[in-house]
Design an enzyme around this catalytic site. Structure first.
Site, PDB file in Angstrom:
ATOM      1  N   SER A 163      18.714 -32.580 -23.786  1.00  0.00           N
ATOM      2  CA  SER A 163      17.765 -33.405 -23.038  1.00  0.00           C
ATOM      3  C   SER A 163      17.736 -34.839 -23.542  1.00  0.00           C
ATOM      4  O   SER A 163      17.648 -35.098 -24.746  1.00  0.00           O
ATOM      5  CB  SER A 163      16.364 -32.804 -23.118  1.00  0.00           C
ATOM      6  OG  SER A 163      15.440 -33.652 -22.456  1.00  0.00           O
ATOM      7  N   LYS A 216       9.155 -25.097 -13.569  1.00  0.00           N
ATOM      8  CA  LYS A 216       8.424 -26.002 -12.686  1.00  0.00           C
ATOM      9  C   LYS A 216       7.515 -25.290 -11.692  1.00  0.00           C
ATOM     10  O   LYS A 216       6.478 -25.834 -11.289  1.00  0.00           O
ATOM     11  CB  LYS A 216       9.402 -26.903 -11.930  1.00  0.00           C
ATOM     12  CG  LYS A 216      10.115 -27.904 -12.825  1.00  0.00           C
ATOM     13  CD  LYS A 216      11.044 -28.800 -12.030  1.00  0.00           C
ATOM     14  CE  LYS A 216      11.777 -29.781 -12.932  1.00  0.00           C
ATOM     15  NZ  LYS A 216      12.633 -30.705 -12.162  1.00  0.00           N
ATOM     16  N   ASN A 235       6.359 -31.119 -12.307  1.00  0.00           N
ATOM     17  CA  ASN A 235       7.186 -31.579 -13.418  1.00  0.00           C
ATOM     18  C   ASN A 235       6.423 -32.525 -14.357  1.00  0.00           C
ATOM     19  O   ASN A 235       6.936 -32.904 -15.399  1.00  0.00           O
ATOM     20  CB  ASN A 235       8.465 -32.262 -12.923  1.00  0.00           C
ATOM     21  CG  ASN A 235       8.211 -33.676 -12.455  1.00  0.00           C
ATOM     22  OD1 ASN A 235       7.231 -33.945 -11.752  1.00  0.00           O
ATOM     23  ND2 ASN A 235       9.087 -34.598 -12.824  1.00  0.00           N
ATOM     24  N   ALA A 254      17.550 -23.400  -5.353  1.00  0.00           N
ATOM     25  CA  ALA A 254      16.331 -23.063  -4.617  1.00  0.00           C
ATOM     26  C   ALA A 254      15.091 -23.098  -5.508  1.00  0.00           C
ATOM     27  O   ALA A 254      14.071 -22.511  -5.172  1.00  0.00           O
ATOM     28  CB  ALA A 254      16.471 -21.670  -3.969  1.00  0.00           C
ATOM     29  N   GLY A 255      15.177 -23.787  -6.640  1.00  0.00           N
ATOM     30  CA  GLY A 255      14.048 -23.872  -7.556  1.00  0.00           C
ATOM     31  C   GLY A 255      13.192 -25.096  -7.315  1.00  0.00           C
ATOM     32  O   GLY A 255      13.197 -25.691  -6.228  1.00  0.00           O
ATOM     33  N   GLU A 308      16.967 -13.803  -1.451  1.00  0.00           N
ATOM     34  CA  GLU A 308      15.508 -13.694  -1.383  1.00  0.00           C
ATOM     35  C   GLU A 308      14.845 -15.005  -1.797  1.00  0.00           C
ATOM     36  O   GLU A 308      13.934 -15.501  -1.142  1.00  0.00           O
ATOM     37  CB  GLU A 308      15.026 -12.558  -2.286  1.00  0.00           C
ATOM     38  CG  GLU A 308      13.517 -12.363  -2.273  1.00  0.00           C
ATOM     39  CD  GLU A 308      13.058 -11.244  -3.189  1.00  0.00           C
ATOM     40  OE1 GLU A 308      11.841 -10.983  -3.235  1.00  0.00           O
ATOM     41  OE2 GLU A 308      13.914 -10.624  -3.871  1.00  0.00           O
ATOM     42  N   TYR A 337      22.671 -34.268 -15.056  1.00  0.00           N
ATOM     43  CA  TYR A 337      23.025 -35.563 -15.622  1.00  0.00           C
ATOM     44  C   TYR A 337      23.823 -35.438 -16.911  1.00  0.00           C
ATOM     45  O   TYR A 337      23.692 -34.493 -17.673  1.00  0.00           O
ATOM     46  CB  TYR A 337      21.764 -36.409 -15.883  1.00  0.00           C
ATOM     47  CG  TYR A 337      20.817 -35.844 -16.918  1.00  0.00           C
ATOM     48  CD1 TYR A 337      21.005 -36.072 -18.278  1.00  0.00           C
ATOM     49  CD2 TYR A 337      19.718 -35.070 -16.534  1.00  0.00           C
ATOM     50  CE1 TYR A 337      20.134 -35.553 -19.226  1.00  0.00           C
ATOM     51  CE2 TYR A 337      18.848 -34.553 -17.475  1.00  0.00           C
ATOM     52  CZ  TYR A 337      19.052 -34.797 -18.813  1.00  0.00           C
ATOM     53  OH  TYR A 337      18.205 -34.280 -19.755  1.00  0.00           O
TER      54      TYR A 337
END
Length: 254
Positions: free
Chosen positions: A14, A62, A83, A119-120, A146, A205
């Protein structure tokens, strides 16, 4: 000294602490990363409720973190994904600066359709930003059908069209997964090459750019998104517009 932070897992690569501390230290604060296991998430959130003035949330929490907060505002309420959390007293309010950052970065660019890989929470943010910019047709590609359909039903509730599967699209291509950062991205690249896109949004990134960013055109890269959403987060916490150039130099020099 005021404490701010980031919770997620994994966090080994990060850049958020470097980006935030470049300006937060000058404001009398410090920003730390906390790699949290899922079974410890609620304990970590309640610890930051007492100890911090605010914190960011990244993958994979999230959506899960929402139920641990007292309130959600704006875009976070629409997509049920957070977030950024502001701590006032011991009250936690969730925001989504991924959406506001993407709206800012998309600017005057416009597309009518988009393929979204993932899909998050990041995918939800990208979809809402594009929808607010006029996109009304989405194709979702995700390992779990799903989970894709839950995401798709959210988009449909806005009045947009949704399809699923290995789309060969045009318009925007969105990578809303960590592929390119922590995982093999060959499947992502293969999917991208099947379409003809006028806009690429890659939420993954690397300082030197992901493979997708290196082959795509008219691209909004994950590093720019990370810096922009960080600036929006700091504005929520401190009420101050931070210097984005200082934040950017903290990770790429110059």
């Amino acid at each position: 000294m005021e404490l701010y932070g980031l919770i997620g897992n994994p966090l080994g690569g990060s850049l958020s602490p470097r980006i935030h501390n470049a300006v937060i230290r000058e404001m009398g604060g410090i920003y730390l990363a906390f790699e949290v296991k899922r079974e410890n998430l609620e304990v970590a959130v309640n610890g930051l409720r007492v100890l911090s003035r605010g914190f960011n949330v990244t993958v994979p929490y999230k959506e899960e973190v929402v139920k641990m907060l007292d309130h959600t505002e704006g875009y976070a309420q629409i997509i049920n994904a957070v977030n950024t959390v502001k701590v006032e007293g011991t009250t936690l309010t969730g925001y989504n600066t991924d959406v506001s950052a993407l709206i800012s970065l998309i600017g005057e660019r416009s597309v009518s359709s988009a393929v979204i890989y993932g899909a998050g929470g990041a995918a939800r943010a990208a979809a809402l930003a594009l929808f607010r910019k006029g996109c009304n047709s989405f194709c979702i590609v995700n390992r779990s059908r799903e989970r894709a359909e839950v995401f798709g039903n959210l988009i449909k509730s806005w009045g947009a069209r949704v399809s699923y599967g290995q789309c060969m699209g045009s318009g925007a291509f969105v990578n809303a997964t960590p592929m390119g950062m922590y995982a093999d991205d060959s499947q992502l690249i293969d999917l991208y090459r099947k379409g003809r896109y006028t806009l690429t949004i890659d939420l993954a990134y690397k300082v030197d750019g992901t493979n997708l960013q290196k082959i795509s055109k008219n691209t909004i890269g994950g590093l720019d998104i990370l810096i922009e959403q960080a600036a929006h987060s700091i504005k929520i916490w401190k009420g101050i517009e931070p210097d984005r150039e200082i934040m950017k130099r903290a990770v790429i020099g110059g």
